[in-house]
Scaffold this motif. Structure first.
Motif, PDB file in Angstrom:
ATOM      1  N   ILE A  92       8.381 -10.887 -16.686  1.00 13.85           N
ATOM      2  CA  ILE A  92       8.422 -11.360 -18.079  1.00 13.85           C
ATOM      3  C   ILE A  92       7.137 -11.834 -18.581  1.00 13.85           C
ATOM      4  O   ILE A  92       6.890 -12.980 -18.471  1.00 13.85           O
ATOM      5  CB  ILE A  92       9.317 -12.647 -17.480  1.00 13.85           C
ATOM      6  N   LYS A  93       6.673 -11.087 -19.177  1.00 15.79           N
ATOM      7  CA  LYS A  93       5.390 -11.216 -19.935  1.00 15.79           C
ATOM      8  C   LYS A  93       5.376 -11.221 -21.322  1.00 15.79           C
ATOM      9  O   LYS A  93       6.185 -10.524 -21.944  1.00 15.79           O
ATOM     10  CB  LYS A  93       4.308 -10.085 -19.402  1.00 15.79           C
ATOM     11  N   LYS A  94       4.551 -12.127 -22.030  1.00 11.71           N
ATOM     12  CA  LYS A  94       4.522 -12.095 -23.364  1.00 11.71           C
ATOM     13  C   LYS A  94       3.666 -11.143 -23.784  1.00 11.71           C
ATOM     14  O   LYS A  94       2.528 -10.684 -23.220  1.00 11.71           O
ATOM     15  CB  LYS A  94       3.773 -13.622 -23.864  1.00 11.71           C
ATOM     16  N   ALA A 113      12.385  -3.698 -16.033  1.00 15.17           N
ATOM     17  CA  ALA A 113      13.310  -3.187 -17.196  1.00 15.17           C
ATOM     18  C   ALA A 113      12.622  -2.587 -18.376  1.00 15.17           C
ATOM     19  O   ALA A 113      11.459  -2.504 -18.393  1.00 15.17           O
ATOM     20  CB  ALA A 113      13.507  -4.656 -18.024  1.00 15.17           C
ATOM     21  N   MET A 115      12.569  -2.566 -21.178  1.00 18.83           N
ATOM     22  CA  MET A 115      11.758  -3.012 -22.365  1.00 18.83           C
ATOM     23  C   MET A 115      10.327  -3.717 -22.114  1.00 18.83           C
ATOM     24  O   MET A 115       9.384  -3.480 -23.029  1.00 18.83           O
ATOM     25  CB  MET A 115      12.823  -4.434 -22.945  1.00 18.83           C
ATOM     26  N   GLU A 116      10.426  -4.015 -20.848  1.00 20.90           N
ATOM     27  CA  GLU A 116       8.933  -4.520 -20.265  1.00 20.90           C
ATOM     28  C   GLU A 116       8.150  -3.122 -20.407  1.00 20.90           C
ATOM     29  O   GLU A 116       6.916  -3.254 -20.545  1.00 20.90           O
ATOM     30  CB  GLU A 116       9.070  -5.007 -18.777  1.00 20.90           C
ATOM     31  N   LYS A 119       6.751  -2.881 -23.877  1.00 25.38           N
ATOM     32  CA  LYS A 119       5.920  -3.737 -24.152  1.00 25.38           C
ATOM     33  C   LYS A 119       4.516  -3.349 -23.437  1.00 25.38           C
ATOM     34  O   LYS A 119       3.472  -3.577 -24.149  1.00 25.38           O
ATOM     35  CB  LYS A 119       6.393  -5.199 -23.848  1.00 25.38           C
ATOM     36  N   LYS A 147      17.161 -13.087 -10.882  1.00 26.08           N
ATOM     37  CA  LYS A 147      16.459 -13.064 -11.958  1.00 26.08           C
ATOM     38  C   LYS A 147      15.239 -11.941 -12.054  1.00 26.08           C
ATOM     39  O   LYS A 147      14.916 -11.501 -13.168  1.00 26.08           O
ATOM     40  CB  LYS A 147      15.608 -14.517 -11.989  1.00 26.08           C
ATOM     41  N   HIS A 154      18.033   2.239 -10.729  1.00 35.27           N
ATOM     42  CA  HIS A 154      17.520   1.700 -12.012  1.00 35.27           C
ATOM     43  C   HIS A 154      15.841   1.660 -12.019  1.00 35.27           C
ATOM     44  O   HIS A 154      15.383   2.185 -12.994  1.00 35.27           O
ATOM     45  CB  HIS A 154      18.109   0.247 -12.309  1.00 35.27           C
TER      46      HIS A 154
ATOM     47  N   ILE B 270      11.568 -12.955 -25.150  1.00 36.01           N
ATOM     48  CA  ILE B 270      10.480 -11.862 -24.718  1.00 36.01           C
ATOM     49  C   ILE B 270      10.839 -10.619 -23.877  1.00 36.01           C
ATOM     50  O   ILE B 270      10.078  -9.782 -23.485  1.00 36.01           O
ATOM     51  CB  ILE B 270       9.244 -12.760 -24.149  1.00 36.01           C
ATOM     52  N   LEU B 271      12.187 -10.673 -23.335  1.00 37.68           N
ATOM     53  CA  LEU B 271      12.659  -9.533 -22.600  1.00 37.68           C
ATOM     54  C   LEU B 271      14.123  -9.724 -22.671  1.00 37.68           C
ATOM     55  O   LEU B 271      14.844 -10.817 -22.488  1.00 37.68           O
ATOM     56  CB  LEU B 271      11.913  -9.638 -21.332  1.00 37.68           C
ATOM     57  N   ARG B 272      14.787  -8.605 -22.738  1.00 40.10           N
ATOM     58  CA  ARG B 272      16.140  -8.280 -22.413  1.00 40.10           C
ATOM     59  C   ARG B 272      16.516  -7.342 -21.572  1.00 40.10           C
ATOM     60  O   ARG B 272      15.710  -6.223 -21.600  1.00 40.10           O
ATOM     61  CB  ARG B 272      17.036  -7.924 -23.838  1.00 40.10           C
ATOM     62  N   SER B 273      17.276  -7.643 -20.520  1.00 40.56           N
ATOM     63  CA  SER B 273      17.330  -6.546 -19.578  1.00 40.56           C
ATOM     64  C   SER B 273      18.877  -6.676 -18.819  1.00 40.56           C
ATOM     65  O   SER B 273      19.500  -7.526 -18.891  1.00 40.56           O
ATOM     66  CB  SER B 273      16.411  -6.441 -18.403  1.00 40.56           C
ATOM     67  N   LYS B 274      19.161  -5.291 -18.349  1.00 45.50           N
ATOM     68  CA  LYS B 274      20.566  -5.506 -17.551  1.00 45.50           C
ATOM     69  C   LYS B 274      20.258  -5.234 -16.138  1.00 45.50           C
ATOM     70  O   LYS B 274      19.723  -4.429 -15.635  1.00 45.50           O
ATOM     71  CB  LYS B 274      21.231  -4.159 -17.985  1.00 45.50           C
ATOM     72  N   TRP B 280      20.518 -10.048 -18.977  1.00 41.42           N
ATOM     73  CA  TRP B 280      19.720 -11.208 -18.820  1.00 41.42           C
ATOM     74  C   TRP B 280      18.934 -11.254 -20.241  1.00 41.42           C
ATOM     75  O   TRP B 280      18.498 -10.024 -20.669  1.00 41.42           O
ATOM     76  CB  TRP B 280      18.855 -10.973 -17.775  1.00 41.42           C
ATOM     77  N   PHE B 282      15.584 -13.381 -21.716  1.00 39.99           N
ATOM     78  CA  PHE B 282      14.398 -14.079 -21.069  1.00 39.99           C
ATOM     79  C   PHE B 282      13.662 -14.762 -22.434  1.00 39.99           C
ATOM     80  O   PHE B 282      13.218 -14.045 -23.304  1.00 39.99           O
ATOM     81  CB  PHE B 282      13.391 -13.566 -20.325  1.00 39.99           C
ATOM     82  N   ASP B 284      10.434 -17.470 -24.010  1.00 35.64           N
ATOM     83  CA  ASP B 284       9.176 -18.103 -23.865  1.00 35.64           C
ATOM     84  C   ASP B 284       9.341 -19.646 -23.490  1.00 35.64           C
ATOM     85  O   ASP B 284       8.279 -20.223 -23.384  1.00 35.64           O
ATOM     86  CB  ASP B 284       8.145 -17.488 -24.968  1.00 35.64           C
ATOM     87  N   ALA B 318      17.343 -17.153 -19.279  1.00 33.91           N
ATOM     88  CA  ALA B 318      16.272 -17.585 -18.411  1.00 33.91           C
ATOM     89  C   ALA B 318      15.000 -17.904 -19.040  1.00 33.91           C
ATOM     90  O   ALA B 318      14.689 -17.343 -20.278  1.00 33.91           O
ATOM     91  CB  ALA B 318      15.995 -16.554 -17.206  1.00 33.91           C
ATOM     92  N   ASP B 339      18.052  -9.554 -29.427  1.00 36.42           N
ATOM     93  CA  ASP B 339      16.997  -8.327 -29.065  1.00 36.42           C
ATOM     94  C   ASP B 339      15.706  -9.129 -28.914  1.00 36.42           C
ATOM     95  O   ASP B 339      15.502 -10.249 -29.226  1.00 36.42           O
ATOM     96  CB  ASP B 339      17.131  -7.199 -29.995  1.00 36.42           C
ATOM     97  N   TYR B 340      14.763  -8.210 -28.510  1.00 38.84           N
ATOM     98  CA  TYR B 340      13.273  -8.546 -28.635  1.00 38.84           C
ATOM     99  C   TYR B 340      12.857  -9.461 -29.570  1.00 38.84           C
ATOM    100  O   TYR B 340      13.035  -8.836 -30.628  1.00 38.84           O
ATOM    101  CB  TYR B 340      12.428  -7.356 -27.982  1.00 38.84           C
TER     102      TYR B 340
END
Lengths: 391, 391
Positions: A92-94, A113, A115-116, A119, A147, A154, B270-274, B280, B282, B284, B318, B339-340
């Motif tokens: 979970i990174k900025k 994920a 989305m990560e 990013k 978490k 996946h 900063i993140l959305r995931s399934k 989930w 997340f 900051d 989270a 969303d992000y």
């Protein structure tokens, strides 16, 4: 970590609470782990304890580092540690932290994920990514399930997506859960990881990295498997399930197992009272100033100075703040005659203690000293000349 | 606290997460409480939020202060607040803190145990002590039972013991539990406290102080009684049970009710995931950087910028650290299209948020701004000239 005369003396004369660190244990832990897993590269999980003396000790041993944020990267860079020796293991990174890491030379990034992946693709084009598998962690003290990580199918999808986005799908990581008691968890995890390697291999994606995460336990109140025993299970599983992978790199991200037994917290009893039938003992150390993990009932070994052999009874042990959550153990066996000003040690508290400390209630975070600093502070006290006068 | 255009704009342009404080709410809370309870003296519980702007606001209103440690006393002294306006309300005090407090002019000390009486007698001879009653707190969000206070008979014993030790048995305190929903809890507590007053009166010990503690709730997701309603219950109970006490002083120690609604936390996704069937999200901001109380399931009102009216579904929310405990809410209704980079506000988070913040994972504690600071930082942006260009 052994409760030495020096530490006992320091607890007598210095203001409590404090955490003392002995980096000789860190060195030993590093070498034992290095010798236990074939070809392992060690990435110390900085979040466990970022005290400069630990980071310097590991830097000088040639260790690499698992980082969770830009803040940790900067701290390591300031100690002269090259970014080539860092892996950005937080899933979970900025985005600006990813950019900072990549521009400064960090090559490895964890993902779990889509989305990560996006990013990282935007900010670190061409970076090597490793996907994190979710593991159940019923055999560990501090749960990590849910978490972090995801399932095999996946993860395969995510790593293929990473490739399409111009990243290098580089490997698989997992975490068996902090303080894991079952050594066969690693075998199970490596078998699961090997599925990802195999399925992607069939699609011409050749992963190179197996990241074993952390989770190697530290002895507290329950018996634990040794790092050598765990290493044996890992070596066999790697041979059995991943022996076919050319140029496989194996990394481990120890946090607790690297520094847990390198620390002891010394505190003092500041109040003992009776409420109904229950005896309460209050310390100057507490949940918000070093003992955060106890709220999830993490059981440290607790020693009361001079009363090690006294008969025990069940009491409640709490910290000094105006907050009920600051209760260390609802039930703990303590010496029946524990009293005001007694020194209470928490053994093997080098990991995940000072890192969680706050200024809550206007109380400073727990002080941290190295053994060398203690020696310096108590210099001369152990010489024959003044021994009698000081004890 | 109202989510104003200024705060919304700040969340767009400043780095998140941050906590913004509006001391106009603190002033209003102070005056409402002052007007709701007859003759009340207000001792603000500094531990709720020790930001200098809050302490200065209350200082200038003439408030007194409930302190938990030497650190808090020093902080107040540095702001020019006289020690005569402080009460040492922590029942678990370090002996050297008692000494420091007394030598610098603090007069009032809380006790709930014989040993605490002895510590105060040794270090603050002649001090005024008030004994804390234990209350059950089933109607509150953040439990306080067990760790603090004791029963009527024990408290009487303690206050008599204090007298024998040369201290002044001065009063009774209680705490109905933080964020208490049942206004009649105060009536029950005052009735219990009056027993101590009566029984000691018969033994020629005349208590003067009724300390109502804190516990007045702040509106989050459940409806709460107003301070005026609570005040009415308190005034009636004081008249009914303690009307006979000559020169009775009544003090209140608001923490959450003084500053809870004076703050809003702004954070970003900063993140959305399934993972499996669970979504989930997340942020900051997290448990270790401002949202500690959520681990006991303290429910703040959560608003997602621009998606207030969107259909909602159950998700997990989270924080950003490599720690499963850093899960804000296992289940929370969030906009289906969150969303992000979306901005997420936690409303009425002025109390017990920034005070618990850590540096865990190398992430800085949450930043705190006053409304005035935000105005200064965004100066000119709201003028007609550049309004269009900036929005």
């Amino acid at each position: 970590m052994e409760l030495t005369p020096l530490i006992r003396r320091a607890a007598q004369v210095l203001e409590t609470p404090f955490l003392v660190l002995d980096n000789a244990y860190v060195r030993e832990n590093y070498l034992r782990l290095k010798n236990s897993i074939n070809n392992v590269e060690i990435f110390y999980a900085v979040k466990a304890n970022s005290h400069p003396s630990i980071l310097e000790t590991l830097r000088d041993l040639g260790s690499s580092f698992d980082v969770a944020s830009k803040g940790e990267i900067v701290k390591l860079m300031d100690l002269g540690i090259p970014t080539k020796r860092m892996s950005f293991g937080n899933t979970i990174k900025k985005e600006k932290d990813i950019k900072f890491a990549w521009e400064n030379g960090v090559e490895y990034f964890a993902v779990d994920a889509e989305m990560e992946v996006e990013k990282i693709a935007r900010n670190a084009p061409g970076a090597k990514v490793y996907g994190r598998l979710a593991m159940s962690s019923n055999d560990s003290d501090w749960p990590l399930s849910g978490k972090f990580g995801t399932d095999v199918d996946h993860l395969i999808h995510i790593l293929k997506y990473a490739k399409r986005k111009g990243l290098v799908p580089y490997g698989v990581s997992f975490h068996v859960g902090s303080q894991s008691y079952n050594k066969y968890k690693w075998k199970e995890a490596i078998l699961t990881a090997s599925e990802v390697f195999e399925k992607l291999h069939k699609e011409k994606i050749n992963l190179k990295l197996l990241n074993l995460g952390g989770g190697i336990p530290v002895q507290h109140t329950k018996p634990v498997p040794s790092v050598e025993e765990i290493g044996e299970v890992i070596n066999e599983a790697v041979n059995e399930y991943l022996g076919w992978v050319k140029g496989l790199r194996i990394i481990s991200e120890p946090g607790r197992s690297m520094v847990g037994n390198a620390g002891i917290i010394a505190s003092r009893v500041i109040l003992r009272s009776k409420k109904g039938t229950q005896t309460w003992v209050f310390l100057d150390a507490g949940v918000f100033h070093g003992l955060m993990e106890t709220i999830e009932n993490f059981r440290y070994e607790v020693i009361v100075e001079g009363k090690e052999d006294t008969k025990k009874m069940t009491m409640t042990l709490a910290g000094p703040t105006c907050d009920s959550v600051d209760t260390i153990y609802d039930e703990i066996e303590l010496p029946i005659n524990i009293d005001y000003n007694d020194i209470v040690y928490f053994i093997n508290t080098g990991a995940y203690t000072s890192e969680y400390a706050t200024y809550f209630n206007g109380i400073e975070p727990i002080k941290v000293y190295t053994i060398e600093e203690l020696e310096h502070m108590l210099q001369g006290e152990f010489s024959p000349i003044n021994e009698n006068s000081l004890y």
